[in-house]
Write a protein that holds these residues in place. Structure first.
Motif, PDB file in Angstrom:
ATOM      1  N   ASP A 258       0.553  -0.845   0.637  1.00 36.65           N
ATOM      2  CA  ASP A 258      -0.240   0.113  -0.169  1.00 36.65           C
ATOM      3  C   ASP A 258       0.873   1.461   0.196  1.00 36.65           C
ATOM      4  O   ASP A 258       0.440   2.447   0.331  1.00 36.65           O
ATOM      5  CB  ASP A 258      -1.297   0.109   1.303  1.00 36.65           C
ATOM      6  CG  ASP A 258      -2.214  -1.224   1.112  1.00 36.65           C
ATOM      7  OD1 ASP A 258      -2.107  -1.508   0.037  1.00 36.65           O
ATOM      8  OD2 ASP A 258      -2.637  -1.560   2.435  1.00 36.65           O
ATOM      9  N   PRO A 260       3.417   4.011  -1.454  1.00 37.52           N
ATOM     10  CA  PRO A 260       3.320   4.781  -2.740  1.00 37.52           C
ATOM     11  C   PRO A 260       4.354   4.553  -3.642  1.00 37.52           C
ATOM     12  O   PRO A 260       5.909   4.551  -3.231  1.00 37.52           O
ATOM     13  CB  PRO A 260       3.588   6.703  -1.815  1.00 37.52           C
ATOM     14  CG  PRO A 260       3.108   6.536  -0.616  1.00 37.52           C
ATOM     15  CD  PRO A 260       3.333   5.357  -0.499  1.00 37.52           C
ATOM     16  N   GLY A 261       3.872   4.335  -4.871  1.00 35.98           N
ATOM     17  CA  GLY A 261       4.761   3.264  -5.879  1.00 35.98           C
ATOM     18  C   GLY A 261       5.563   2.492  -6.347  1.00 35.98           C
ATOM     19  O   GLY A 261       5.585   2.104  -7.137  1.00 35.98           O
TER      20      GLY A 261
END
Length: 382
Positions: A258, A260-261
């Motif tokens: 979960d 970011p990226g």
């Protein structure tokens, strides 16, 4: 004094001549104590020596290696030697030592019975001569053996001097032995995998971004821990459909997925490894929980497990269902010896193209122990 020979064409043994390997085996069977001081060893020879000691009646043994502290030691040989030392010290029958005062290139073997030396061999035979393999199969060596009391005492005293703290130390007490990383040959000639030069790897590293994820390898603690024995990178041991030893599952926790990226579900990317391999990978499965090599599930396994094989910590298992003792199970104890229990997945700012023209992001996969240390050092600096 008499000569001990290698046995190879065109210098096959003649009448009355004795091969070093034959004499060594006979002497081990007769001895109850052994001292060995050599320049070099091999993984195969260390394992052979362990087998001989286990089957003979050996009360004490010391193996001292003379060149590695200064020249560097192949990681596989180091780990096998360290395991041998752990076994011998645990059973209180001996140890493995490394010379650190200087480079020791001698080759001396002393055999004892009832506290007295009865035979000693000196010459050019390193320990690898007791288990011939491709690297030394055509290497001719010559040594001499003596059973003369005065010569035995002199050679024994010399080897005992090499064993003293002024010259050497137990391998477990030395934390600064330079290790030479060995090639992961499990990926050689594999379909869908390409070799990358060290210069190319360095170039990719220079293009890494701050988008990076540390993925723990979920494994049992040791060989007696039944939890996770048949899951993740040990999934080949799970009940149900048969899998080959190289097949693994990288299950990534939701807390990491979960972030970011993190790579998008079933969107292939090009993975470049820190030890010089390149293959396509992707994230897939329910809730995007798996990280897989795309074209063959065994590729990721050959990269991860292949590193542990190259490090001398485990041997591939041909038939997993026959491995009742679980010798091929990857454990946390094993990863601790290797020096790494996570995989680092880091995005670069490079985009490449697959053979069909599809654009692929390039990500770095890191599993070499120094990769983790370098990342930690960089984090501390920043």
């Amino acid at each position: 004094m008499r000569l001990l020979y290698s046995n190879m064409l065109p210098l096959k043994l003649g009448d009355g001549q004795t091969a070093f390997i034959d004499y060594f085996m006979d002497a081990v069977r007769e001895a109850d104590e052994i001292d060995i001081a050599v320049g070099y060893v091999s993984k195969a020879a260390l394992k052979e020596l362990q087998g001989l000691v286990d089957t003979a009646v050996i009360k004490r043994i010391c193996l001292t290696m003379g060149m590695y502290y200064h020249e560097g030691m192949p990681e596989g040989t180091y780990n096998v030697a360290a395991a041998l030392n752990e076994d011998w010290t645990g059973r209180r029958i001996g140890e493995v030592r490394l010379v650190r005062a200087f480079k020791y290139h001698g080759k001396a073997y002393v055999f004892y019975k009832d506290g007295k030396p009865f035979s000693a061999v000196v010459g050019s035979h390193n320990l690898g001569a007791i288990k011939l393999e491709a690297s030394n199969l055509r290497q001719y060596e010559l040594s001499v053996v003596t059973e003369e009391p005065e010569e035995l005492q002199e050679i024994s005293a010399h080897v005992r001097d090499i064993m003293l703290p002024k010259c050497s130390a137990n391998i477990a007490d030395l934390r600064d032995v330079p290790l030479i990383r060995e090639v992961n040959r499990a990926l050689v000639d594999q379909e869908f995998v390409s070799k990358v030069t060290p210069e190319e790897v360095d170039a990719y590293k220079k293009r890494m971004t701050e988008v990076s994820f540390e993925l723990p390898l979920k494994v049992p603690e040791d060989e007696n821990d039944e939890s996770m024995r048949g899951s993740n990178i040990n999934v080949c041991y799970a009940s149900g459909r048969k899998r080959v030893w190289w097949e693994i599952e990288m299950v990534v926790s939701k807390s990491i997925r979960d972030l970011p990226g993190y790579p998008l579900h079933q969107q292939p990317f090009m993975a470049v490894t820190d030890d010089g391999w390149k293959f396509q990978a992707w994230t897939c499965g329910q809730n995007n929980k798996n990280l897989y090599s795309k074209d063959d599930l065994k590729i990721m396994g050959r990269w991860i497990k292949g590193r542990l094989v190259a490090a001398g910590l485990v041997e591939p298992v041909n038939r997993v269902e026959s491995d009742q003792d679980g010798k091929g199970v990857i454990t946390h104890k094993m990863l601790n010896k290797y020096g790494r229990d996570t995989i680092t997945l880091t995005k670069t700012d490079i985009v490449t193209k697959a053979e069909d023209g599809t654009e692929l992001e390039v990500w770095m996969l890191s599993f070499l122990p120094e990769s983790r240390h370098q990342q930690e050092a960089a984090d501390e600096i920043s």
